[in-house]
Design a protein around this motif. Structure first.
Motif, PDB file in Angstrom:
ATOM      1  N   PHE A  96      -5.508  32.995 -20.270  1.00 15.93           N
ATOM      2  CA  PHE A  96      -5.457  33.816 -21.469  1.00 15.93           C
ATOM      3  C   PHE A  96      -6.275  35.066 -21.229  1.00 15.93           C
ATOM      4  CE2 PHE A  96      -6.477  35.172 -25.744  1.00 15.93           C
ATOM      5  CZ  PHE A  96      -5.268  35.009 -26.385  1.00 15.93           C
ATOM      6  N   PHE A 136      -1.493  41.189 -38.454  1.00 17.86           N
ATOM      7  CA  PHE A 136      -1.840  40.639 -37.142  1.00 17.86           C
ATOM      8  C   PHE A 136      -0.711  39.736 -36.638  1.00 17.86           C
ATOM      9  CE2 PHE A 136      -3.674  37.097 -34.688  1.00 17.86           C
ATOM     10  CZ  PHE A 136      -4.267  37.805 -33.644  1.00 17.86           C
ATOM     11  N   PHE A 152      -1.380  30.027 -29.228  1.00 10.56           N
ATOM     12  CA  PHE A 152      -2.650  30.656 -28.863  1.00 10.56           C
ATOM     13  C   PHE A 152      -3.362  31.423 -29.980  1.00 10.56           C
ATOM     14  CE2 PHE A 152      -0.351  30.599 -24.708  1.00 10.56           C
ATOM     15  CZ  PHE A 152      -1.227  29.754 -24.045  1.00 10.56           C
ATOM     16  N   PHE A 153      -2.620  31.910 -30.965  1.00  9.20           N
ATOM     17  CA  PHE A 153      -3.217  32.872 -31.904  1.00  9.20           C
ATOM     18  C   PHE A 153      -3.393  32.366 -33.335  1.00  9.20           C
ATOM     19  CE2 PHE A 153      -1.418  35.423 -28.506  1.00  9.20           C
ATOM     20  CZ  PHE A 153      -2.382  36.379 -28.277  1.00  9.20           C
ATOM     21  N   TYR A 156      -6.453  29.858 -34.103  1.00 12.33           N
ATOM     22  CA  TYR A 156      -7.706  30.510 -33.697  1.00 12.33           C
ATOM     23  C   TYR A 156      -8.075  31.571 -34.722  1.00 12.33           C
ATOM     24  CZ  TYR A 156     -11.147  32.790 -30.587  1.00 12.33           C
ATOM     25  OH  TYR A 156     -12.299  33.304 -30.045  1.00 12.33           O
ATOM     26  N   THR A 157      -7.081  32.357 -35.086  1.00 13.34           N
ATOM     27  CA  THR A 157      -7.331  33.462 -36.016  1.00 13.34           C
ATOM     28  C   THR A 157      -7.677  32.944 -37.413  1.00 13.34           C
ATOM     29  OG1 THR A 157      -5.956  34.908 -34.702  1.00 13.34           O
ATOM     30  CG2 THR A 157      -6.230  35.526 -37.006  1.00 13.34           C
ATOM     31  N   LEU A 172      -5.953  44.449 -35.050  1.00 13.43           N
ATOM     32  CA  LEU A 172      -6.743  43.379 -34.422  1.00 13.43           C
ATOM     33  C   LEU A 172      -6.059  42.878 -33.141  1.00 13.43           C
ATOM     34  CD1 LEU A 172      -9.162  41.364 -34.647  1.00 13.43           C
ATOM     35  CD2 LEU A 172      -7.678  39.917 -36.056  1.00 13.43           C
ATOM     36  N   ARG A 175      -6.787  44.151 -29.476  1.00 15.22           N
ATOM     37  CA  ARG A 175      -7.901  43.704 -28.635  1.00 15.22           C
ATOM     38  C   ARG A 175      -7.438  42.807 -27.499  1.00 15.22           C
ATOM     39  NH1 ARG A 175     -13.004  44.407 -30.546  1.00 15.22           N
ATOM     40  NH2 ARG A 175     -13.759  42.636 -29.335  1.00 15.22           N
ATOM     41  N   ILE A 176      -6.263  42.208 -27.662  1.00 14.81           N
ATOM     42  CA  ILE A 176      -5.798  41.226 -26.671  1.00 14.81           C
ATOM     43  C   ILE A 176      -4.540  41.758 -25.972  1.00 14.81           C
ATOM     44  CG2 ILE A 176      -5.172  38.799 -26.318  1.00 14.81           C
ATOM     45  CD1 ILE A 176      -7.815  38.962 -27.740  1.00 14.81           C
ATOM     46  N   TYR A 186     -10.071  39.146 -18.557  1.00 13.93           N
ATOM     47  CA  TYR A 186      -9.972  39.309 -20.007  1.00 13.93           C
ATOM     48  C   TYR A 186      -9.903  40.786 -20.371  1.00 13.93           C
ATOM     49  CZ  TYR A 186     -10.351  37.611 -24.783  1.00 13.93           C
ATOM     50  OH  TYR A 186     -10.066  37.268 -26.087  1.00 13.93           O
ATOM     51  N   ARG A 282     -14.564  28.725 -29.513  1.00 14.82           N
ATOM     52  CA  ARG A 282     -14.685  28.823 -28.054  1.00 14.82           C
ATOM     53  C   ARG A 282     -16.010  28.246 -27.575  1.00 14.82           C
ATOM     54  NH1 ARG A 282     -14.932  35.471 -28.007  1.00 14.82           N
ATOM     55  NH2 ARG A 282     -16.893  35.615 -29.143  1.00 14.82           N
ATOM     56  N   TYR A 312     -19.428  40.202 -37.432  1.00 16.27           N
ATOM     57  CA  TYR A 312     -18.129  40.881 -37.387  1.00 16.27           C
ATOM     58  C   TYR A 312     -17.829  41.593 -38.704  1.00 16.27           C
ATOM     59  CZ  TYR A 312     -16.889  37.783 -33.462  1.00 16.27           C
ATOM     60  OH  TYR A 312     -16.838  37.123 -32.270  1.00 16.27           O
ATOM     61  N   TYR A 350     -15.163  47.486 -35.922  1.00 13.82           N
ATOM     62  CA  TYR A 350     -15.186  46.390 -34.945  1.00 13.82           C
ATOM     63  C   TYR A 350     -15.391  46.989 -33.551  1.00 13.82           C
ATOM     64  CZ  TYR A 350     -13.578  41.779 -33.165  1.00 13.82           C
ATOM     65  OH  TYR A 350     -13.452  40.547 -32.567  1.00 13.82           O
TER      66      TYR A 350
HETATM   67  N1  UDP Z   1      -7.587  35.650 -30.778  1.00 14.79           N
HETATM   68  C1  UDP Z   1      -6.741  34.573 -30.848  1.00 14.79           C
HETATM   69  N2  UDP Z   1      -6.772  33.632 -29.860  1.00 14.79           N
HETATM   70  C2  UDP Z   1      -7.620  33.708 -28.824  1.00 14.79           C
HETATM   71  C3  UDP Z   1      -8.488  34.807 -28.743  1.00 14.79           C
HETATM   72  C4  UDP Z   1      -8.467  35.758 -29.743  1.00 14.79           C
HETATM   73  O1  UDP Z   1      -5.956  34.449 -31.795  1.00 14.79           O
HETATM   74  O2  UDP Z   1      -7.597  32.815 -27.956  1.00 14.79           O
HETATM   75  C5  UDP Z   1      -7.564  36.654 -31.872  1.00 14.79           C
HETATM   76  C6  UDP Z   1      -8.539  36.280 -32.983  1.00 14.79           C
HETATM   77  O3  UDP Z   1      -8.027  36.727 -34.217  1.00 14.79           O
HETATM   78  C7  UDP Z   1      -9.759  37.083 -32.590  1.00 14.79           C
HETATM   79  C8  UDP Z   1      -9.122  38.366 -32.073  1.00 14.79           C
HETATM   80  O4  UDP Z   1      -7.965  37.925 -31.393  1.00 14.79           O
HETATM   81  O5  UDP Z   1     -10.623  37.304 -33.669  1.00 14.79           O
HETATM   82  C9  UDP Z   1     -10.010  39.177 -31.158  1.00 14.79           C
HETATM   83  O6  UDP Z   1     -10.417  38.375 -30.071  1.00 14.79           O
HETATM   84  P1  UDP Z   1     -11.679  38.762 -29.158  1.00 14.79           P
HETATM   85  O7  UDP Z   1     -11.687  37.836 -27.999  1.00 14.79           O
HETATM   86  O8  UDP Z   1     -11.651  40.207 -28.881  1.00 14.79           O
HETATM   87  O9  UDP Z   1     -12.879  38.416 -30.146  1.00 14.79           O
HETATM   88  P2  UDP Z   1     -14.464  38.612 -29.985  1.00 14.79           P
HETATM   89  O10 UDP Z   1     -14.796  38.407 -28.538  1.00 14.79           O
HETATM   90  O11 UDP Z   1     -14.783  39.961 -30.505  1.00 14.79           O
HETATM   91  O12 UDP Z   1     -14.987  37.498 -30.830  1.00 14.79           O
END
Ligand code: UDP
Length: 369
Positions: A96, A136, A152-153, A156-157, A172, A175-176, A186, A282, A312, A350
């Motif tokens: 990922f 998102f 994956f999303f 988590y979100t 948002l 970022r990925i 990453y 995580r 955040y 952010y």
């Molecule tokens: N996200 C997700 N799955 C993942 C990693 C991230 O859905 O495995 C989404 C989730 O909404 C998260 C956003 O992508 O808040 C940004 O991820 P990032 O890793 O940038 O978050 P940070 O490191 O800032 O906590």
């Protein structure tokens, strides 16, 4: 300090950067910091097992901004650590962000890099989402389809923000990255790494200047009426500065559970994301980021939370609109030349670490007394 020109509120990355730049312009700077230590939320320290841990959650430095990279390198050297994340999904550790290897593993196929975009396009065509994306969820599904989004999303979100992903900003998702090659990093930024002696040391070096003094354990709210600086650099929470007069902005927090284990290694990557099934989002294994050697290892579970320190900003419409109201007041104050609002909390953005530094550099350079 009896005399100073500038008061900086907060000794995190934004405050320390601002203080340094102003000190180098010849101003006497006083930093006040509510915490009992410098570094704000990038503070790190060596624990009893001799492993450097990040007290407020994992921070990995990465940037493509040349000026920012030059700036931080004045205060520390960096390891050449390239951050890697695995996502624990479907009972397996999977690469990922999504890349060719992820797609091949999840779908049991053997696509070349050239074939991945068309495959993902088929996934997207099978899926339902608003186009152009409004949220998102829409944005991610428009890139990879519902199956990968669900794996994956989605969960988590929901955990991270305690919010329906359909109510979160499409930005948002930016970022990925989504990749069709085998790049497992990453971050794709040209410059990345961990400060060789830690973030606290980097901040210590930044504020080590004859024009800078620091007072720890001082809350700005308690002394704000007694101070008359020529310039106030504020890096605290935006709404708090204005006594929340338009209402409270939402800041999301994380409860961190650190555990030191009697084993050399805990997991197959520095960070493993747990999108499904668990309350945590995580687990970070610090020595895999710092490269430290030990017969023990320290890991950290992250449980997103509404309570706790503001980590955040909340990426949704409601908070965006509220931010706008406060920012109008910020702009009027800044126009008078005696205030600057800098950083993730004060600009309610952010920001990654490099963006916070970039903002400080730009704002301080543009400011004149
Ligand atoms: N996200 C997700 N799955 C993942 C990693 C991230 O859905 O495995 C989404 C989730 O909404 C998260 C956003 O992508 O808040 C940004 O991820 P990032 O890793 O940038 O978050 P940070 O490191 O800032 O906590």
């Amino acid at each position: 300090m009896a005399f100073y020109d500038v008061l900086v509120v907060g000794c995190g990355l934004s405050g320390a950067t601002s203080a340094r730049l102003l000190a180098e312009k010849g101003y006497k700077v006083l930093i006040i910091e509510q915490k009992k230590h410098i570094g704000g939320q990038i503070y790190d320290y060596k624990n009893d097992a001799g492993i450097t841990v990040h007290k407020y959650g994992p921070h990995i430095f990465h940037t493509k901004i040349e000026e920012v990279w030059k700036f931080v390198n004045r205060f520390t050297t960096f390891s050449n650590f390239q951050h890697r994340v695995l996502s624990f999904a479907d009972g397996d550790f999977i690469n990922f962000p999504i890349n060719r290897l992820t797609v091949n593993k999840v779908f049991g196929v053997n696509l070349t890099s050239e074939e991945v975009p068309a495959f993902l396009q088929q996934e997207v065509e099978k899926s339902r989402f608003n186009n152009p994306p409004q949220s998102f969820r829409d944005k991610v599904v428009s890139q990879v389809g519902e199956r990968l989004y669900g794996l994956f999303f989605e969960k988590y979100t929901e955990k991270q923000w305690n919010c329906d992903p359909d109510k979160l900003s499409p930005d948002l998702a930016g970022r990925i990255p989504v990749r069709s090659n085998n790049d497992c990093r990453y971050f794709a930024d040209k410059y990345q790494g961990m400060p060789t002696h830690g973030y606290t040391k980097m901040i210590e070096n930044m504020i080590n200047h004859e024009n800078i003094s620091v007072l720890l354990g001082v809350d700005y709210q308690d002394i704000k009426n007694e101070l008359q600086p020529k310039l106030l650099v504020y890096t605290g929470e935006l709404d708090k500065f204005f006594d929340c007069k338009y209402g409270k902005l939402t800041y999301r927090s994380v409860k961190l559970d650190f555990q030191t284990l009697d084993q050399e290694q805990f997991q197959p990557a520095p960070v493993v994301n747990y999108p499904n099934d668990y309350d945590y989002t995580r687990i970070t294994e610090f020595k895999q980021m710092t490269g430290e050697k030990s017969s023990k290892t320290t890991i950290c579970y992250e449980y997103p939370s509404a309570e706790g320190l503001p980590f955040y900003t909340m990426p949704n419409k409601e908070n965006e609109l509220l931010r706008e109201k406060y920012m109008q007041d910020v702009h009027s104050l800044e126009a008078q030349g005696k205030h600057l609002f800098i950083g993730r909390l004060a600009e309610y953005k952010y920001y990654n670490m490099d963006m916070a530094i970039d903002s400080a550099i730009k704002r301080i350079n543009a400011w004149t007394l």
